[in-house]
Scaffold this motif. Structure first.
Motif, PDB file in Angstrom:
ATOM      1  N   PRO A   1     -21.377  -5.105  -4.279  1.00  0.00           N
ATOM      2  CA  PRO A   1     -21.884  -5.164  -5.655  1.00  0.00           C
ATOM      3  C   PRO A   1     -23.103  -6.064  -5.812  1.00  0.00           C
ATOM      4  N   HIS A   2     -23.330  -6.949  -4.864  1.00  0.00           N
ATOM      5  CA  HIS A   2     -24.476  -7.851  -4.937  1.00  0.00           C
ATOM      6  C   HIS A   2     -25.678  -7.340  -4.134  1.00  0.00           C
ATOM      7  N   ASP A   3     -25.422  -6.372  -3.265  1.00  0.00           N
ATOM      8  CA  ASP A   3     -26.504  -5.823  -2.440  1.00  0.00           C
ATOM      9  C   ASP A   3     -26.154  -4.375  -2.101  1.00  0.00           C
ATOM     10  N   GLU A   4     -26.747  -3.425  -2.801  1.00  0.00           N
ATOM     11  CA  GLU A   4     -26.407  -2.009  -2.653  1.00  0.00           C
ATOM     12  C   GLU A   4     -26.793  -1.446  -1.290  1.00  0.00           C
ATOM     13  N   SER A   5     -27.621  -2.147  -0.560  1.00  0.00           N
ATOM     14  CA  SER A   5     -28.013  -1.668   0.765  1.00  0.00           C
ATOM     15  C   SER A   5     -26.941  -1.969   1.816  1.00  0.00           C
ATOM     16  N   ARG A   6     -25.965  -2.755   1.433  1.00  0.00           N
ATOM     17  CA  ARG A   6     -24.906  -3.121   2.359  1.00  0.00           C
ATOM     18  C   ARG A   6     -23.578  -2.529   1.907  1.00  0.00           C
ATOM     19  N   THR A   7     -22.700  -2.295   2.876  1.00  0.00           N
ATOM     20  CA  THR A   7     -21.353  -1.824   2.574  1.00  0.00           C
ATOM     21  C   THR A   7     -20.349  -2.817   3.149  1.00  0.00           C
ATOM     22  N   GLU A   8     -19.180  -2.835   2.582  1.00  0.00           N
ATOM     23  CA  GLU A   8     -18.119  -3.717   3.045  1.00  0.00           C
ATOM     24  C   GLU A   8     -16.801  -2.968   3.060  1.00  0.00           C
ATOM     25  N   LYS A   9     -15.928  -3.350   3.978  1.00  0.00           N
ATOM     26  CA  LYS A   9     -14.611  -2.732   4.054  1.00  0.00           C
ATOM     27  C   LYS A   9     -13.675  -3.412   3.064  1.00  0.00           C
ATOM     28  N   VAL A  10     -13.021  -2.599   2.252  1.00  0.00           N
ATOM     29  CA  VAL A  10     -12.123  -3.114   1.230  1.00  0.00           C
ATOM     30  C   VAL A  10     -10.716  -2.594   1.498  1.00  0.00           C
ATOM     31  N   PHE A  11      -9.752  -3.492   1.533  1.00  0.00           N
ATOM     32  CA  PHE A  11      -8.363  -3.106   1.765  1.00  0.00           C
ATOM     33  C   PHE A  11      -7.826  -2.359   0.545  1.00  0.00           C
ATOM     34  N   VAL A  12      -7.194  -1.197   0.796  1.00  0.00           N
ATOM     35  CA  VAL A  12      -6.678  -0.385  -0.308  1.00  0.00           C
ATOM     36  C   VAL A  12      -5.177  -0.143  -0.230  1.00  0.00           C
ATOM     37  N   GLY A  13      -4.535  -0.562   0.847  1.00  0.00           N
ATOM     38  CA  GLY A  13      -3.088  -0.395   0.923  1.00  0.00           C
ATOM     39  C   GLY A  13      -2.587  -0.261   2.351  1.00  0.00           C
ATOM     40  N   PHE A  14      -1.258  -0.199   2.480  1.00  0.00           N
ATOM     41  CA  PHE A  14      -0.607  -0.050   3.777  1.00  0.00           C
ATOM     42  C   PHE A  14      -0.036   1.355   3.931  1.00  0.00           C
ATOM     43  N   GLU A  15       0.035   1.788   5.175  1.00  0.00           N
ATOM     44  CA  GLU A  15       0.715   3.039   5.518  1.00  0.00           C
ATOM     45  C   GLU A  15       1.852   2.709   6.486  1.00  0.00           C
ATOM     46  N   GLN A  16       3.084   3.043   6.108  1.00  0.00           N
ATOM     47  CA  GLN A  16       4.240   2.756   6.950  1.00  0.00           C
ATOM     48  C   GLN A  16       4.277   3.734   8.113  1.00  0.00           C
ATOM     49  N   LEU A  17       4.187   3.197   9.330  1.00  0.00           N
ATOM     50  CA  LEU A  17       4.178   4.046  10.518  1.00  0.00           C
ATOM     51  C   LEU A  17       5.590   4.274  11.047  1.00  0.00           C
ATOM     52  N   THR A  18       6.361   3.220  11.140  1.00  0.00           N
ATOM     53  CA  THR A  18       7.755   3.320  11.569  1.00  0.00           C
ATOM     54  C   THR A  18       8.601   2.455  10.646  1.00  0.00           C
ATOM     55  N   PRO A  19       9.805   2.865  10.339  1.00  0.00           N
ATOM     56  CA  PRO A  19      10.651   2.068   9.431  1.00  0.00           C
ATOM     57  C   PRO A  19      11.182   0.816  10.132  1.00  0.00           C
ATOM     58  N   GLY A  20      11.437  -0.197   9.351  1.00  0.00           N
ATOM     59  CA  GLY A  20      12.056  -1.407   9.882  1.00  0.00           C
ATOM     60  C   GLY A  20      13.548  -1.398   9.609  1.00  0.00           C
ATOM     61  N   THR A  21      14.220  -2.408  10.105  1.00  0.00           N
ATOM     62  CA  THR A  21      15.658  -2.504   9.866  1.00  0.00           C
ATOM     63  C   THR A  21      15.955  -2.954   8.436  1.00  0.00           C
ATOM     64  N   MET A  22      14.927  -3.448   7.746  1.00  0.00           N
ATOM     65  CA  MET A  22      15.079  -3.862   6.347  1.00  0.00           C
ATOM     66  C   MET A  22      14.200  -3.015   5.446  1.00  0.00           C
ATOM     67  N   LYS A  23      14.649  -2.782   4.240  1.00  0.00           N
ATOM     68  CA  LYS A  23      13.815  -2.130   3.240  1.00  0.00           C
ATOM     69  C   LYS A  23      12.747  -3.120   2.765  1.00  0.00           C
ATOM     70  N   PRO A  24      11.635  -2.610   2.222  1.00  0.00           N
ATOM     71  CA  PRO A  24      10.539  -3.518   1.831  1.00  0.00           C
ATOM     72  C   PRO A  24      10.967  -4.677   0.947  1.00  0.00           C
ATOM     73  N   GLN A  25      11.774  -4.409  -0.075  1.00  0.00           N
ATOM     74  CA  GLN A  25      12.205  -5.479  -0.971  1.00  0.00           C
ATOM     75  C   GLN A  25      13.118  -6.469  -0.255  1.00  0.00           C
ATOM     76  N   GLU A  26      13.967  -5.955   0.625  1.00  0.00           N
ATOM     77  CA  GLU A  26      14.852  -6.815   1.393  1.00  0.00           C
ATOM     78  C   GLU A  26      14.042  -7.715   2.334  1.00  0.00           C
ATOM     79  N   TYR A  27      13.010  -7.146   2.948  1.00  0.00           N
ATOM     80  CA  TYR A  27      12.154  -7.930   3.834  1.00  0.00           C
ATOM     81  C   TYR A  27      11.447  -9.042   3.054  1.00  0.00           C
ATOM     82  N   ASP A  28      10.864  -8.684   1.910  1.00  0.00           N
ATOM     83  CA  ASP A  28      10.180  -9.685   1.092  1.00  0.00           C
ATOM     84  C   ASP A  28      11.142 -10.786   0.670  1.00  0.00           C
TER      85      ASP A  28
END
Length: 257
Positions: free
Chosen positions: A179-206
């Motif tokens: 936003p400060h320099d249109e000639s440049r780009t930056e990588k912005v985190f937009v979320g996670f993708e679950q690849l394999t399940p864990g032994t805990m559910k997300p809320q349980e892990y948190d």
């Protein structure tokens, strides 16, 4: 009497300044980095602290020591010596020993590139919010030697030791214009993708991470609850004393012209 009042006012002003600086330091420490999530405050909950202690000795105490704390200090969170010995000491250490590890600093530097930090006071150094977010933002990264990376601590040398509980996740990024320099780009985190399940559910892990962070916060200062209680008593005493001193000063000087 005037000198006493001036001294008391000086203490009050100094206290306000210290508190303000503390909040300022906490706020500025996170500027420019990944936004931190608020860690639940469970330092006064013994059940949470006991669960956090279990996670700590099973997943953290293999590489990270906590040499400022002895195992028997966990009596303060409601455990007996026998419970500590049966459930939280996984080596031949005694209940009165410090929470050390077998790995030497020399070997640690060879294997990991640097010595893993002692976790006795890590919560005070980093902050509970930092730790809470850190443990929950690991993601797979094949370009890293360990195969893992972290949003809070980019290019971290530590692998995700809790991955079996959380499962494997990939981080999704988008290229966006600066936003400060249109000639440049930056990588912005937009979320996670679950690849394999864990032994805990997300809320349980948190929830378990919140317990782990609570234990680390307690471990960094086991007497913090007592300190806060004493602090409240001292502030109440000073407030009452200030009122009495003010009234006494007024009564003393009322007939002096």
């Amino acid at each position: 009497m005037k000198q006493i009042l001036q001294t008391l006012m000086g203490y009050c002003q100094a206290t306000v300044l210290v508190v303000a600086l503390g909040f300022s330091t906490t706020a500025s420490a996170n500027e420019g980095g990944f936004p931190l999530d608020k860690a639940p405050n469970r330092v006064s909950n013994n059940a949470s602290l006991q669960n956090g202690a279990k996670i700590f000795v099973n997943y953290c105490l293999n590489c990270h020591a906590a040499v400022s704390v002895r195992y028997n200090r966990m009596r303060d969170i409601g455990l007996t010596d026998q419970q500590i010995k049966d459930n939280l000491i996984l080596t031949d250490a005694k209940v009165g020993d410090l929470m050390t590890i077998a790995m030497s600093p020399k070997d640690a530097k060879v294997w990991f590139g640097k010595v893993p930090p002692d976790l006795s006071v890590e919560a005070r150094a980093r902050g509970a919010d930092w730790l809470y977010t850190y443990f929950r933002t690991f993601y797979k990264d094949d370009d890293r030697p360990t195969g893992w990376n972290n949003l809070v601590y980019p290019n971290v040398g530590m692998p995700h030791v809790l991955w079996q509980l959380q499962g494997e996740r990939a981080a999704k990024f988008e290229d966006r214009k600066d936003p400060h320099d249109e000639s440049r780009t930056e990588k912005v985190f937009v979320g996670f993708e679950q690849l394999t399940p864990g032994t805990m559910k997300p809320q349980e892990y948190d929830d378990n991470i919140a317990d782990l962070v609570a234990f680390m916060s307690w471990m960094a200062e086991p007497v913090q609850l007592e300190r806060k209680r004493i602090g409240v008593v001292v502030l109440l005493f000073l407030a009452i004393f200030t009122i009495l001193a003010w009234r006494l000063n007024k009564a003393y000087w009322k007939d002096v012209h």
